[in-house]
Design a protein around this motif. Structure first.
Motif, mmCIF file in Angstrom:
data_model
loop_
_atom_site.group_PDB
_atom_site.id
_atom_site.type_symbol
_atom_site.label_atom_id
_atom_site.label_comp_id
_atom_site.label_asym_id
_atom_site.label_seq_id
_atom_site.Cartn_x
_atom_site.Cartn_y
_atom_site.Cartn_z
ATOM 1 N N PHE A 195 18.994 -3.547 7.743
ATOM 2 C CA PHE A 195 18.235 -4.103 6.626
ATOM 3 C C PHE A 195 17.233 -5.125 7.155
ATOM 4 O O PHE A 195 17.599 -5.983 7.957
ATOM 5 N N PHE A 196 15.981 -5.033 6.690
ATOM 6 C CA PHE A 196 14.914 -5.896 7.197
ATOM 7 C C PHE A 196 14.220 -6.632 6.059
ATOM 8 O O PHE A 196 14.011 -6.079 4.980
ATOM 9 N N HIS A 197 13.847 -7.902 6.355
ATOM 10 C CA HIS A 197 13.199 -8.720 5.341
ATOM 11 C C HIS A 197 11.699 -8.455 5.296
ATOM 12 O O HIS A 197 11.106 -7.868 6.204
ATOM 13 N N LYS A 198 11.084 -8.938 4.223
ATOM 14 C CA LYS A 198 9.629 -8.860 4.065
ATOM 15 C C LYS A 198 8.956 -9.662 5.179
ATOM 16 O O LYS A 198 9.381 -10.765 5.514
ATOM 17 N N ARG A 199 7.893 -9.116 5.764
ATOM 18 C CA ARG A 199 7.210 -9.811 6.839
ATOM 19 C C ARG A 199 6.318 -10.929 6.298
ATOM 20 O O ARG A 199 5.822 -10.866 5.177
ATOM 21 N N SER A 200 6.154 -11.946 7.131
ATOM 22 C CA SER A 200 5.298 -13.076 6.794
ATOM 23 C C SER A 200 4.507 -13.456 8.030
ATOM 24 O O SER A 200 4.651 -12.839 9.100
ATOM 25 N N LEU A 201 3.682 -14.482 7.922
ATOM 26 C CA LEU A 201 2.864 -14.923 9.046
ATOM 27 C C LEU A 201 3.715 -15.232 10.276
ATOM 28 O O LEU A 201 3.338 -14.915 11.409
ATOM 29 N N GLU A 202 4.871 -15.832 10.078
ATOM 30 C CA GLU A 202 5.731 -16.211 11.194
ATOM 31 C C GLU A 202 6.121 -15.013 12.053
ATOM 32 O O GLU A 202 6.298 -15.131 13.267
ATOM 33 N N ASP A 203 6.226 -13.840 11.446
ATOM 34 C CA ASP A 203 6.655 -12.648 12.176
ATOM 35 C C ASP A 203 5.561 -12.075 13.073
ATOM 36 O O ASP A 203 5.823 -11.167 13.862
ATOM 37 N N SER A 204 4.344 -12.598 12.954
ATOM 38 C CA SER A 204 3.249 -12.173 13.823
ATOM 39 C C SER A 204 3.041 -13.123 15.000
ATOM 40 O O SER A 204 2.208 -12.867 15.869
ATOM 41 N N ARG A 205 3.801 -14.203 15.039
ATOM 42 C CA ARG A 205 3.675 -15.190 16.098
ATOM 43 C C ARG A 205 4.304 -14.650 17.391
ATOM 44 O O ARG A 205 5.450 -14.209 17.401
ATOM 45 N N HIS B 197 -0.241 -12.143 -1.494
ATOM 46 C CA HIS B 197 0.532 -12.045 -0.260
ATOM 47 C C HIS B 197 -0.240 -11.185 0.742
ATOM 48 O O HIS B 197 -0.761 -10.119 0.396
ATOM 49 N N ALA B 198 -0.303 -11.646 1.992
ATOM 50 C CA ALA B 198 -1.135 -10.979 2.999
ATOM 51 C C ALA B 198 -0.817 -9.498 3.131
ATOM 52 O O ALA B 198 -1.717 -8.662 3.269
ATOM 53 N N TYR B 199 0.472 -9.150 3.098
ATOM 54 C CA TYR B 199 0.856 -7.758 3.299
ATOM 55 C C TYR B 199 0.726 -6.928 2.026
ATOM 56 O O TYR B 199 0.758 -5.700 2.089
ATOM 57 N N GLU B 200 0.578 -7.584 0.873
ATOM 58 C CA GLU B 200 0.445 -6.851 -0.376
ATOM 59 C C GLU B 200 -1.020 -6.679 -0.790
ATOM 60 O O GLU B 200 -1.325 -6.026 -1.782
ATOM 61 N N LYS B 201 -1.936 -7.274 -0.002
ATOM 62 C CA LYS B 201 -3.361 -7.049 -0.220
ATOM 63 C C LYS B 201 -3.865 -5.881 0.634
ATOM 64 O O LYS B 201 -5.023 -5.487 0.545
#
Length: 315
Positions: free
Chosen positions: A199-209, A37-41
């Motif tokens: 409460f906030f969800h885990k970030r993913s690529l979509e959240d950087s758009r 996962h991008a954020y876990e690397k």
């Protein structure tokens, strides 16, 4: 006290190091396998390697719901469990097992920003301070009683990377003081106010758009929140994805359609921003530096040779 530690990445690594440097005995460490996962690397100092270096037994688990793990924790006979950045739910059979329960270290000022990526979300939202909370784990998502909190201010140019380094440095003293209070019987717990919780969800690529209907002030914070080594905030120009490395809010106000590549201002190029940009009352986002998909970084004034056209969320 005998301590079992659950944790992952640099947050867990710092917590384990604090425990190893303390007067307490670390009897078992549970951590996750490496992730793609991008954020876990990012910030991926190995908890497993640190434990092994100090001769502490290690268990690797993606989830904590097997009998072998429960048996191992019971056999370790901990007085307390300490967790930091454990990425899945812990069952009550584990978090309530020790006499002192489980102390969770969370990198936000609870009850706000429970869940995932709190520093990034807090920066995007313009919070004035970020910090770290030591609280007792319960069945909720970061909702247990609070023991201690420490915070740092957010400066006008701070990036998520800056705030990561400043908040991760709070872990060692927070863990040390928390365990001292618990071991001595001096701990005083404070119930969280659910009306103040978020409460906030885990970030993913979509959240950087980038969404150009956001106000420029919000977009500028998004760029800082997605600073290297995080995946940068991105948009598309003529079908090509570009990542925004550096940006600011324009000095002048610009009207028109969100996403329009409009005009040069200072050392950058203004992009019209804001859902009501047509009113001419909004400032634009000045892109200063960007990175193309081949990894090349450009000054915006060099990349945008002519004005006009639009930046879009998708190709």
């Amino acid at each position: 006290m005998r301590v079992v530690m659950f944790g992952y990445q640099t947050w867990g690594h710092r917590t384990l190091q604090a425990l190893l440097d303390s007067d307490h005995e670390v009897v078992l460490v549970v951590t996750h396998p490496k992730s793609e996962h991008a954020y876990e690397k990012i910030w991926d100092d190995s908890v497993a390697e640190l434990a092994a270096k100090h001769g502490v037994p290690v268990l690797l688990r993606s989830r904590p719901d097997d009998g072998e793990l429960l048996d191992a924790v019971r056999a370790a006979a901990p007085d307390i469990i300490v967790a930091n950045n454990w990425r899945t739910w812990l069952p009550p059979e584990i978090f309530d097992l020790p006499p002192h329960g489980t102390l969770n270290i969370h990198d936000s000022l609870l009850p706000a920003y429970a869940g995932f990526s709190p520093i990034i979300w807090a920066l995007v939202n313009g919070e004035e301070r970020v910090g770290v909370t030591a609280h007792r784990m319960n069945a909720g998502l970061d909702t247990g009683d609070i023991l201690l909190q420490r915070s740092v201010p957010v400066g006008p140019a701070d990036t998520a990377t800056d705030l990561f380094h400043r908040t991760v440095d709070l872990i060692t003293p927070l863990v040390g003081e928390s365990l001292r209070l618990i071991a001595s019987g001096e701990a005083r717990w404070r119930t969280q106010d659910p009306a103040q919780a978020s409460f906030f969800h885990k970030r993913s690529l979509e959240d950087s758009r980038i969404d150009w209907t956001w106000p420029a002030e919000d977009l500028e914070r998004l760029v800082r929140a997605q600073s290297d080594p995080y995946p940068s905030a991105f948009t598309h120009h003529r079908g090509e994805r570009i990542r925004i490395v550096s940006a600011s809010v324009s000095e002048a106000r610009y009207g028109g359609t969100p996403g329009r590549v409009f005009i040069r201002e200072g050392d950058g190029v203004v992009i019209v921003a804001g859902a009501d940009a047509r009113s001419g009352t909004r400032r634009g986002l000045v892109i200063r530096r960007l990175r193309t998909e081949d990894g090349t970084e450009h000054a915006a004034n060099d990349y945008f040779r002519t004005m006009g056209g639009y930046l879009t969320a998708r190709p």
